[in-house]
Motif scaffolding. Structure first.
Motif, mmCIF file in Angstrom:
data_model
loop_
_atom_site.group_PDB
_atom_site.id
_atom_site.type_symbol
_atom_site.label_atom_id
_atom_site.label_comp_id
_atom_site.label_asym_id
_atom_site.label_seq_id
_atom_site.Cartn_x
_atom_site.Cartn_y
_atom_site.Cartn_z
ATOM 1 N N ALA A 170 109.284 42.406 32.165
ATOM 2 C CA ALA A 170 108.436 42.241 31.036
ATOM 3 C C ALA A 170 107.432 42.990 31.320
ATOM 4 C CB ALA A 170 108.542 40.638 30.935
ATOM 5 N N THR A 171 106.737 43.152 30.167
ATOM 6 C CA THR A 171 105.193 43.916 30.101
ATOM 7 C C THR A 171 104.311 43.255 29.596
ATOM 8 O OG1 THR A 171 105.721 44.738 27.806
ATOM 9 C CG2 THR A 171 106.505 46.081 29.410
ATOM 10 N N ASP A 172 102.990 43.488 29.790
ATOM 11 C CA ASP A 172 101.948 43.001 29.718
ATOM 12 C C ASP A 172 101.836 41.415 29.967
ATOM 13 O OD1 ASP A 172 100.867 45.369 28.693
ATOM 14 O OD2 ASP A 172 101.706 45.170 26.803
ATOM 15 N N ILE A 173 102.232 40.887 31.002
ATOM 16 C CA ILE A 173 102.278 39.460 31.460
ATOM 17 C C ILE A 173 100.748 38.941 31.698
ATOM 18 C CG2 ILE A 173 103.112 37.825 32.975
ATOM 19 C CD1 ILE A 173 105.202 40.290 33.950
ATOM 20 N N VAL A 174 100.518 38.124 30.680
ATOM 21 C CA VAL A 174 99.296 37.152 30.986
ATOM 22 C C VAL A 174 99.537 35.733 31.062
ATOM 23 C CG1 VAL A 174 97.114 36.952 29.640
ATOM 24 C CG2 VAL A 174 98.095 38.981 29.482
ATOM 25 N N VAL A 175 98.706 35.182 32.034
ATOM 26 C CA VAL A 175 98.656 33.764 32.197
ATOM 27 C C VAL A 175 97.067 33.353 31.813
ATOM 28 C CG1 VAL A 175 98.673 31.719 33.746
ATOM 29 C CG2 VAL A 175 100.367 33.655 33.841
ATOM 30 N N LEU A 176 97.073 32.230 30.857
ATOM 31 C CA LEU A 176 95.704 31.931 30.217
ATOM 32 C C LEU A 176 95.623 30.411 30.518
ATOM 33 C CD1 LEU A 176 95.936 33.255 26.419
ATOM 34 C CD2 LEU A 176 94.601 34.385 28.772
ATOM 35 N N GLU A 194 96.279 36.145 23.011
ATOM 36 C CA GLU A 194 95.126 36.367 23.739
ATOM 37 C C GLU A 194 93.926 36.489 23.140
ATOM 38 O OE1 GLU A 194 98.294 39.057 25.668
ATOM 39 O OE2 GLU A 194 97.829 38.483 23.605
ATOM 40 N N ARG A 195 93.830 36.998 21.764
ATOM 41 C CA ARG A 195 92.553 36.922 21.209
ATOM 42 C C ARG A 195 92.277 35.753 20.405
ATOM 43 N NH1 ARG A 195 91.409 39.977 15.542
ATOM 44 N NH2 ARG A 195 89.510 39.807 15.283
ATOM 45 N N LEU A 196 93.339 34.895 19.934
ATOM 46 C CA LEU A 196 93.309 33.802 19.224
ATOM 47 C C LEU A 196 92.767 32.559 20.404
ATOM 48 C CD1 LEU A 196 94.009 32.092 16.971
ATOM 49 C CD2 LEU A 196 95.954 31.583 17.817
#
Length: 140
Positions: free
Chosen positions: A39-45, A121-123
């Protein structure tokens, strides 16, 4: 009732950072599992202190509908092996945006065009991104 001066008051975010969450190990494991299937661009918030809806979002992209489905199913199966089951899933059949809800952690796997359109991510820009590089490099 005495009011605290602004510099003395703990913000909601400060208090949330002190509260451990069962969602964090789920989020970290999900990031590693997503990485397993490229998977690409993995982000955890970290959403603690931002919303009461959940504590963590994992956001990742697949390269096609089939890849989105495969990544989401791999995450779901890998977490289930560890004894963690979803409370709800959506979009697995379509493969455009799969959502896996684990209550304290919600995982989103997007087709790139939908990810760009919704811009989670922006939201959720007030959320703190977690560094999951070690999990991703280490793999599941």
């Amino acid at each position: 009732m005495e009011l605290l001066a602004p510099h003395d008051a703990l913000t909601r975010r400060d208090m949330a950072e002190r509260r451990p969450s069962p969602g964090e190990p789920i989020a970290r494991r999900a990031a590693a599992l997503a990485s397993d299937l490229k998977a690409t661009d993995i982000v955890v918030l970290d959403l603690r202190g931002v919303t009461d809806m959940t504590d963590f979002f994992v956001i990742a992209s697949g390269t096609s509908d089939t890849h989105v489905r495969a990544v989401a199913e791999h995450i779901q199966a890998g977490l289930k092996e560890g004894g963690v089951s979803t409370t709800m899933t959506e979009g697995l059949n379509q493969g455009r945006w799969a959502l896996l809800d684990y209550a304290d952690c919600v995982i989103h796997v997007f087709h790139p065009t939908l990810r760009q359109f919704y811009q989670l991510e922006r939201l959720w820009g007030d959320a703190t991104p977690l560094n999951v590089d070690a999990e991703i490099k280490q793999g599941a």
